[in-house]
Enzyme design. Structure first.
Site, short mmCIF file in Angstrom:
data_model
loop_
_atom_site.label_atom_id
_atom_site.label_comp_id
_atom_site.label_asym_id
_atom_site.label_seq_id
_atom_site.Cartn_x
_atom_site.Cartn_y
_atom_site.Cartn_z
N GLU A 75 22.27 -6.90 58.93
CA GLU A 75 21.73 -6.12 57.81
C GLU A 75 22.92 -5.59 57.02
O GLU A 75 23.65 -4.73 57.48
CB GLU A 75 20.86 -4.98 58.36
CG GLU A 75 19.71 -4.60 57.44
CD GLU A 75 20.18 -4.05 56.09
OE1 GLU A 75 19.71 -4.51 55.05
OE2 GLU A 75 21.05 -3.15 56.12
N CYS A 98 25.45 -15.12 56.01
CA CYS A 98 24.33 -14.30 55.55
C CYS A 98 24.79 -12.90 55.13
O CYS A 98 25.39 -12.75 54.08
CB CYS A 98 23.22 -14.27 56.61
SG CYS A 98 21.62 -13.74 55.94
N ARG A 131 21.23 -10.31 47.11
CA ARG A 131 20.75 -10.01 48.45
C ARG A 131 19.25 -10.35 48.57
O ARG A 131 18.48 -10.13 47.64
CB ARG A 131 21.00 -8.52 48.73
CG ARG A 131 20.61 -8.02 50.09
CD ARG A 131 21.11 -6.59 50.27
NE ARG A 131 20.58 -5.99 51.49
CZ ARG A 131 19.47 -5.26 51.54
NH1 ARG A 131 18.78 -5.03 50.43
NH2 ARG A 131 19.07 -4.75 52.67
N ILE A 134 17.46 -16.85 56.84
CA ILE A 134 16.65 -15.72 57.28
C ILE A 134 16.94 -14.54 56.36
O ILE A 134 18.01 -13.96 56.41
CB ILE A 134 16.96 -15.33 58.74
CG1 ILE A 134 16.79 -16.54 59.67
CG2 ILE A 134 16.07 -14.17 59.19
CD1 ILE A 134 17.32 -16.30 61.07
N HIS A 171 22.81 -19.51 58.84
CA HIS A 171 23.26 -19.04 60.16
C HIS A 171 23.60 -20.21 61.09
O HIS A 171 22.79 -20.58 61.94
CB HIS A 171 22.15 -18.22 60.82
CG HIS A 171 21.83 -16.93 60.17
ND1 HIS A 171 22.40 -15.74 60.57
CD2 HIS A 171 20.99 -16.62 59.15
CE1 HIS A 171 21.92 -14.75 59.83
NE2 HIS A 171 21.07 -15.26 58.96
N GLU A 206 25.40 -20.13 63.59
CA GLU A 206 25.55 -19.60 64.95
C GLU A 206 24.27 -19.70 65.78
O GLU A 206 24.31 -19.55 67.00
CB GLU A 206 26.03 -18.14 64.91
CG GLU A 206 25.03 -17.11 64.47
CD GLU A 206 24.92 -16.93 62.97
OE1 GLU A 206 24.27 -15.96 62.53
OE2 GLU A 206 25.47 -17.78 62.22
#
Length: 203
Positions: free
Chosen positions: A51, A82, A111, A140, A183, A185
């Site tokens: 976040e 992200c 964003r 996401i 992402h 990861e």
């Protein structure tokens, strides 16, 4: 002889464990970065997904914003995914008035550009400099890039047939700093992390 790369992962919030696991799988040693002393001991840094406004606030709480900004300006290699992309930008749209970014890439990022959690999606991307076919990209609550400066290379954009956000820029590089909206990861595809580790070793 293979050069050892000690890469820090900003460990204030977000996908810290997932990034450390991916980096170690491609031969790097990793460390959690929470203080300026932690930062001074690494050869590169990853800013994870999470976040972005919370991470921005915690950078101030941990007195890490100015040391990190200075290290990036001095040439510390970095990769942000992200929320990490948002933090690395020079300008962020649709964020809190008190949120601060690090200015490591000359770009404007919006964003949550792709929508809310329910709008998360996956697609295949051709990423410049990454061999072996398309990268499966997971988005996401992801940002996208609305402007890049003259020194920024666009590495990937959403395919035209991917629906909402088609054509949006989602991976960029400026010098030794890479950022993606997605992402890697979480997918098990280690190619983005391997590329970053190679960049750190080359330094």
């Amino acid at each position: 002889m293979l050069v050892t790369a000690r890469i820090g992962v900003l460990a204030l919030q977000g996908d810290v464990r997932e990034h450390r696991r991916a980096l170690e799988a491609v031969g790097a040693t990793t460390a959690a970065v929470r203080t300026a002393a932690d930062l001074a001991a690494v050869d590169g840094i990853v800013l994870p997904g999470g976040e972005s406004t919370t991470m921005s606030r915690l950078l101030g709480v941990f007195e890490l914003h100015h040391p990190l900004r200075a290290a990036l300006a001095a040439g510390l290699p970095a990769y942000g995914s992200c929320a990490g992309m948002i933090l690395l930008a020079s300008e962020v749209l649709d964020t809190r008035p008190d949120a601060r970014c690090l200015g490591a890439i000359d770009m404007t990022v919006r964003r949550n550009a792709f929508g809310r959690q329910v709008d998360s999606f996956e697609t295949d991307l051709d990423v410049a400099g990454v061999d072996g076919g398309p990268v499966r990209a997971v988005f996401i609550r992801a940002p996208w890039v609305e402007r890049v400066g003259d020194g920024v290379d666009v590495l990937a954009a959403v395919p035209a047939d991917a629906g909402g956000g088609a054509g949006a820029v989602v991976a960029v590089q400026q010098g030794r700093v890479i950022a993606t909206s997605f992402h890697p990861e979480v997918t098990g595809d280690l190619r983005i992390h391997r590329r970053f580790v190679d960049l750190v070793r080359a330094r």
